[in-house]
Design an enzyme around this catalytic site. Structure first.
Site, PDB file in Angstrom:
ATOM      1  N   LYS A 111       1.004  -1.274   0.056  1.00 11.07           N
ATOM      2  CA  LYS A 111      -0.141  -0.115  -0.143  1.00 11.07           C
ATOM      3  C   LYS A 111       0.707   1.304   0.164  1.00 11.07           C
ATOM      4  O   LYS A 111       0.399   2.409  -0.627  1.00 11.07           O
ATOM      5  CB  LYS A 111      -0.967   0.040   1.151  1.00 11.07           C
ATOM      6  CG  LYS A 111      -2.083  -1.040   0.962  1.00 11.07           C
ATOM      7  CD  LYS A 111      -2.954  -0.744   1.894  1.00 11.07           C
ATOM      8  CE  LYS A 111      -4.426  -1.412   2.087  1.00 11.07           C
ATOM      9  NZ  LYS A 111      -5.289  -1.115   3.144  1.00 11.07           N
ATOM     10  N   LYS A 194      -5.952  -8.846  -8.769  1.00  9.23           N
ATOM     11  CA  LYS A 194      -6.988  -9.163  -7.527  1.00  9.23           C
ATOM     12  C   LYS A 194      -8.256  -8.105  -8.182  1.00  9.23           C
ATOM     13  O   LYS A 194      -7.983  -6.908  -8.651  1.00  9.23           O
ATOM     14  CB  LYS A 194      -6.684  -8.825  -6.378  1.00  9.23           C
ATOM     15  CG  LYS A 194      -6.610  -9.937  -5.319  1.00  9.23           C
ATOM     16  CD  LYS A 194      -6.101  -9.785  -3.886  1.00  9.23           C
ATOM     17  CE  LYS A 194      -7.325  -9.178  -3.142  1.00  9.23           C
ATOM     18  NZ  LYS A 194      -7.014  -9.114  -1.774  1.00  9.23           N
ATOM     19  N   LYS A 197     -11.277  -2.312  -5.627  1.00  7.87           N
ATOM     20  CA  LYS A 197     -12.087  -1.318  -5.693  1.00  7.87           C
ATOM     21  C   LYS A 197     -11.332  -0.079  -6.295  1.00  7.87           C
ATOM     22  O   LYS A 197     -11.956   0.799  -6.897  1.00  7.87           O
ATOM     23  CB  LYS A 197     -12.302  -0.840  -4.141  1.00  7.87           C
ATOM     24  CG  LYS A 197     -10.973  -0.469  -3.321  1.00  7.87           C
ATOM     25  CD  LYS A 197     -11.249   0.148  -2.181  1.00  7.87           C
ATOM     26  CE  LYS A 197     -10.030   0.851  -1.491  1.00  7.87           C
ATOM     27  NZ  LYS A 197      -9.129  -0.356  -1.073  1.00  7.87           N
TER      28      LYS A 197
END
Ligand code: TRP
Length: 342
Positions: A111, A194, A197
């Protein structure tokens, strides 16, 4: 009864991966456990969230829990920031966990990316807050997707170090529950990534509020390959897709896995049904299945979004019940640590 805790971040665009990998699996657990399902708004702000949007997204996750069939009478549904014990216990865990442990967390590395110096301190300490979520209730069972396993191991390490530093047998050591066949749902555009969002393409994901037309369009446009669908002979002895096969046809196996998860069938049975079929046929059947499974949930979420007061009341009631469990546990922790409370 054994206690379950799990959480979903209110960061928007709830999609099929969130549903199949997490929320759907929470539903049957309510029959066998005391379940606490949290909307982790404090985790969400470890990266920037627009305040108005955060409020809407918090209600959306709560609505998804309710629409998926989680019963707010039997379970506790609430948002994290309403229960101060999470933040309070997280501070203590900031002082228990070691820098070396957090430095190993792969999610932080992913992240924070290249701009690690610019990441929030909260993003770095994220796993300590997650440990506090779980241990504030002495939860023993935590259903999560594969990607959260490392955080659960850290939670065990924190519980263990706390117990041994203070010579107490206070926190239980939890069991991860990695559930469901499709815990990893991949992007519809690129089967090696993956479902996310934050993918810029809406066509990469089916969201929980997509209507039948949107679901049909996204599945029709989903990346496939020129071959016919494979049969069960490719599966290994345990009925799983071998890594080499997956790498050769990532999109085919992703769509088959989504079908298997939605139909609640083993992969082998699904492959028996579609071996040798064209993608066009398979996609049409998958569309019907996805619409049947997600349609009513999306409709109920939309219905709830017209009635934010009802959702807020569930969260308020849940927070009250959560506090009643967490506050006495936190009081004991404060005493163990040596905080004076005259
Ligand atoms: N980190 C989890 C995720 O991103 C969300 C989460 C926060 C969680 N606290 C938790 C999950 C406690 C399980 C238990 O999916």
């Amino acid at each position: 009864m054994k206690r379950i805790f799990s959480g979903v971040q209110p960061t928007g665009n709830l999609h099929l991966g969130n549903y199949l990998g997490a929320i759907r699996n929470f539903v049957p657990l309510q029959d066998d456990y005391d379940c606490i399902y949290c909307v982790v708004d404090m985790h969400a702000i470890t990266v920037w969230q627009d305040p108005k949007v955060l409020k809407a997204n918090t209600r959306e996750v709560a609505a998804a829990y309710l629409a998926a069939g989680i019963d707010p009478k039997r379970c506790i549904i609430f948002n994290q920031s309403q229960v101060a014990a999470h933040a309070e216990l997280a501070w203590i865990f900031n002082c228990v966990a070691r820098l070396g442990w957090l430095n190993r967390m792969t999610q932080f590395k992913e992240k924070a990316g290249k701009h690690r110096e610019n990441a929030s301190v909260g993003l770095y300490a994220y796993p300590n807050l997650m440990a506090a979520d779980i241990l504030a209730y002495k939860a023993t069972h935590v259903p999560v997707g594969e990607d959260q396993k490392q955080h659960l191991e850290l939670t065990r390490d924190i519980a263990q170090k706390f117990n041994s530093d203070f010579k107490v047998d206070f926190f239980p050591l939890l069991e991860p529950l990695i559930l469901g066949t499709a815990t990893r749902v991949m992007s519809l555009r690129d089967g090696t990534k993956k479902m996310s969002k934050s993918d810029p393409s809406d066509y990469s994901r089916i969201t929980m509020t997509d209507d039948a037309d949107a679901i049909a369009k996204k599945i029709r446009k989903a990346t496939s390959d020129p071959d016919l669908l494979p049969g069960r002979e490719v599966l290994d002895g345990t009925g799983a897709v071998p890594e080499a096969a997956r790498q050769a046809r990532p999109e085919a196996y992703n769509l088959l896995a989504i079908y298997a998860a939605l139909a609640d069938k083993p992969m082998a049975d699904v492959m028996d049904e579609f071996a040798g079929a064209q993608f066009s046929h398979f996609k049409a059947v998958l569309t019907d299945l996805a619409v049947a499974a997600l349609g009513p949930i999306g409709a109920e979420m939309k219905h709830l979004s017209d009635d934010p007061g009802a959702v807020d009341a569930v969260l308020h009631d849940g927070a009250e019940r959560a506090r009643a469990i967490a506050e006495p546990i936190l009081a004991e922790v404060y005493d163990i640590v040596g905080f004076l409370r005259p």
